[in-house]
Write a protein that holds these residues in place. Sequence first.
Motif, short mmCIF file in Angstrom:
data_model
loop_
_atom_site.label_atom_id
_atom_site.label_comp_id
_atom_site.label_asym_id
_atom_site.label_seq_id
_atom_site.Cartn_x
_atom_site.Cartn_y
_atom_site.Cartn_z
N SER A 191 21.93 -29.57 -20.45
CA SER A 191 21.32 -28.17 -19.60
C SER A 191 22.38 -27.59 -18.47
N ARG A 192 21.16 -27.54 -17.99
CA ARG A 192 21.91 -26.29 -16.66
C ARG A 192 22.00 -27.56 -15.97
N LYS A 207 20.76 -23.44 -11.28
CA LYS A 207 20.53 -22.41 -12.32
C LYS A 207 20.41 -21.86 -13.39
N PRO A 208 20.32 -21.21 -14.79
CA PRO A 208 20.57 -21.13 -15.99
C PRO A 208 22.10 -20.94 -16.64
N VAL A 209 22.50 -21.03 -17.45
CA VAL A 209 23.31 -20.71 -17.75
C VAL A 209 23.23 -19.99 -18.74
N ILE A 265 23.71 -21.39 -23.84
CA ILE A 265 24.41 -22.68 -23.91
C ILE A 265 24.09 -23.33 -24.76
N MET A 269 28.18 -23.15 -10.79
CA MET A 269 26.82 -23.45 -11.21
C MET A 269 26.59 -23.63 -9.15
N GLU A 314 13.91 -19.94 -18.96
CA GLU A 314 15.10 -21.17 -19.61
C GLU A 314 14.74 -20.88 -21.62
#
Length: 532
Positions: free
Chosen positions: A215-216, A311-313, A316, A367, A382
């Motif tokens: 996960s992020r 914060k989101p990637v 993913i 990140m 997400e």
Amino acid sequence: MEFRKKLLIENEPNECYSTPVYDSISDVVNATLCEKVDGSHNLQCLKRNCSDCGVKILNFLPCELDVSDTAEFVKKLIETFPVHQHRATWQNEQFQNLVRNLPEKQCVCVHDFSENYRCSELIEIQSAYFQKTEVSVHVTILHRHALLEYDGVDSSEDFPEIITEQFFVISPDLVHDQYFVHQVRNYIAEYLQSISYSVETMHEFTDGCAAQYKSRHCFGDISQTSDDFGYQHFTRNFFETSHAKGPQDAAGGIIKRQADCAILRGQTQIRTAKDLYEYANSFLTQPRSHCKRRIFRYAETIHRDNRLSFKPVPSIRSLHQVRASRDSAKGLINISELSCFCVNCCHHMYDQCSNSIKTGGYTEWEMKREYRADAQENEENEEVSLQELVSVGQLVALYTDDDEEEYYMLKVEKSMETLRIDTTDSWGSLLPAGTPVFRGLYYNKTNSPFQYRLNVTRLPDSRTLLLRTDYFTVVVMTENGKFFKPQQKNLPEPCTLFGNPMVDPLKNFIVHFYGHSHKTPETALIFLSKFK
């Protein structure tokens, strides 16, 4: 193919001359792809991005198209199967190659959470069956070079000797998240340091569970690996979905089985996580296999003071390798769709990777910490797979539009599956083929407003599934068998739950307790859908 063979026999040969009969699913897949280059298909062909190949070139007989929706079902499977199979085979090959050719001062860990152990006693009252204390068991298979002083054998570049060990972390904490995994990694680093094994590069292989490894927030934790553990280089690699089974699963099962056998023989009593740890550490450290030894660690509490929120990637779920290095800028990671451990990559010369065309190369990503103002928006955006969130034995809440009941409680008894044929559940509801479902047992309300009974309850036409306290309302089962429903409230900080600090200081909850009783249940099929 048996159906096609029958059609070929019944029809005139000239009518079906151009329609081949395939011997296996691999032949069907190869027929929809371009020719292999250097022993493998092009990645764009596998992803169905090539204009020269695809499912469109697969021929079906007219009679096959008339049989329900079988042809469309097969086409849908063949559309995604090639790249799935390629990722599964590739990731496994890279893992095997790395372990066989592990460079010095490097280490490989395969992580997995075993199913929670349920404590039991030789003689117990009947109601104790429904109120068993559960224990978290995290398993790591550790591969490293041998040390003469510790293992009795030496390892060198010319004559490498790889040692395999099983590393267990036992804890009463039942929350399997990135904080738990971080503490496991810390125990492993301390162990390697205690035996004077110098690690410059650590490689980890895991499944793709979002809450634990992928996960992020997990990626953010990886970006800080060099500062936290002192490694020069670090990689985390992910096996393809449903292809992460291995010795780590057997290792966890053996420990729990041996503990149960000892209880049945009257040799010990295991009532808590501490009891399981003490028994295992006393009697199970020497395995009867190629594994050198078992190491056990006990974690009374999991430290969650250092908030790992990032914060989101993007995309993913499609990533299968993430790298971090001390030489990179702080918070910078490298992500890739596939892992590679060619000779150059094993020695950190990634710009000279011999498989860059097959893996798609690497992308740098920074990140960034997520703060309170950003949290709600990112949680809504997400994407999280239901298959990753729902696990066997989990208690979840199904939201309904029933005026009398806001939600129903469900205990998951079987992991997600896709129906291959039209199926009717226990109450006569028809679910069409291709529907993703999971099977479970229901708790319905009794006359008491806060009491539920394990029973069969027919649900209205509801499709919304609510999971995980950090995203949705859930029902959680405590160690003493009671249920509570978390509700977000503004409570003074710090806040405690059952005498323990709250998992997330930014989200405070009050709890309502629910007693329960039991009766022989029936199973049911429930639709899965996107969160609303």
